[in-house]
Design a protein around this motif. Sequence first.
Motif, PDB file in Angstrom:
ATOM      1  N   LEU A   1       0.860  -1.185   0.000  1.00 12.31           N
ATOM      2  CA  LEU A   1       0.000   0.000   0.000  1.00 12.31           C
ATOM      3  C   LEU A   1       0.893   1.230   0.000  1.00 12.31           C
ATOM      4  N   ALA A  32      -6.725   0.785   6.204  1.00 11.83           N
ATOM      5  CA  ALA A  32      -6.207  -0.402   5.522  1.00 11.83           C
ATOM      6  C   ALA A  32      -5.625  -1.416   6.503  1.00 11.83           C
ATOM      7  N   VAL A  33      -4.915  -0.936   7.502  1.00 10.69           N
ATOM      8  CA  VAL A  33      -4.318  -1.851   8.489  1.00 10.69           C
ATOM      9  C   VAL A  33      -5.404  -2.591   9.257  1.00 10.69           C
ATOM     10  N   GLY A  36      -7.408  -4.789   6.690  1.00  9.38           N
ATOM     11  CA  GLY A  36      -6.533  -5.842   6.176  1.00  9.38           C
ATOM     12  C   GLY A  36      -6.281  -6.936   7.199  1.00  9.38           C
ATOM     13  N   HIS A  37      -5.975  -6.548   8.408  1.00  5.36           N
ATOM     14  CA  HIS A  37      -5.726  -7.538   9.458  1.00  5.36           C
ATOM     15  C   HIS A  37      -6.993  -8.318   9.800  1.00  5.36           C
ATOM     16  N   LYS A  42      -1.498  -9.387   5.306  1.00  7.10           N
ATOM     17  CA  LYS A  42      -0.329  -8.659   5.783  1.00  7.10           C
ATOM     18  C   LYS A  42      -0.290  -7.304   5.081  1.00  7.10           C
ATOM     19  N   ILE A  43       0.006  -6.267   5.817  1.00  9.97           N
ATOM     20  CA  ILE A  43       0.049  -4.921   5.243  1.00  9.97           C
ATOM     21  C   ILE A  43       1.498  -4.435   5.186  1.00  9.97           C
ATOM     22  N   HIS A  44       2.023  -4.337   3.959  1.00 12.58           N
ATOM     23  CA  HIS A  44       3.362  -3.792   3.734  1.00 12.58           C
ATOM     24  C   HIS A  44       3.195  -2.400   3.134  1.00 12.58           C
ATOM     25  N   ILE A 124       1.885  -2.006  11.106  1.00  8.08           N
ATOM     26  CA  ILE A 124       2.200  -2.555   9.780  1.00  8.08           C
ATOM     27  C   ILE A 124       3.035  -3.826   9.920  1.00  8.08           C
TER      28      ILE A 124
END
Length: 326
Positions: A1, A32-33, A36-37, A42-44, A124
């Motif tokens: 992201l 998003a975090v 996403g979680h 996984k949020i990179h 993150i």
Amino acid sequence: LQIRGRGDAFYNSNIINKNSNILNSFDPLDYAVKLGHALGLKIHVWMNCYMLWSSNLYPTDTSHILYSNPDWMESDIYGKSDSRIDLNSMQSPSWEGIFISPMHQEVNQYLREVAKEVYEKYDIDGLHLDYIRYQDEYYGFHPDGRKEFSLLFDVDPLDIARGIISTRYGWEQAYVDSIHLEWKEFKQDKVTELLEYINEDIGSLNRKIVVSAAVKPNLMEAQTRWHQNWKDWIDRGLLDFVVPMNYSKEVIDFMTNIKIIKSNINANDLDRIIMGIAVYNQDSDAVIDKIFLSRLNGIKGVSLFSYDYHKNNLEWFTPIIKSMLE
């Protein structure tokens, strides 16, 4: 992201102004975090480092670094600073944009703080660094770097680059070779310094954050032209993985880069190579072939660039996904 594009923030920052297209009331990264979680992802976060600006229009934000810190801008082999570039004029075909310089004594520390704010504030899983290099070999001549190198070796790097330090002017060949090597490593080390800072800071945390970088695909040219020594980054464990941007649609060029990687990277580290494959300049069958060739050569991970190119026709990816699951 992506969280940092052209010197701005796609999140709520106390260091950088938010991108003007994002509402002040909305924090895309926080959203998003959390989402996403919740979905098991996984949020990179993807952060552009030295690239600062690439539009032919000047920033509307008057506090943008381009205005507030013109002395941070990169300088070329002619001693011209990027701060003097007229964006209204036509640029050369190879021009990518305005870069800030790793040679300036404050730049790496600034980028260190930018990254630190993100992983301290947001949960993150990874930090992905892009444009962690010079724009090209004719850049990297910022006055701060020239002064520091001159104090160490009593030689102006511009004299090295312009061919004045040569046997033609009475220098011994051994000295010419050694001073060229010192200058090459000096430039590389300034970029590597940023990675060292980030690793030091992340190492003090009580959680794992994966560090990665997008790199030039020809490992040797990356070192000599862009002074991006990603072999050293892998060898020293400064990166958990790299993504060589092996975007050529020609198989011979694609395979040449893979062969150079295999010849220089320890076989045990091939799992840390995530092969970047383009989807914007070739059909899905060609992409499938390149995934197969990567795996055939011991490189199991792939990254397809970019989703945006086919986001309105996601079925385009179906045969690729199917092939990867077989």
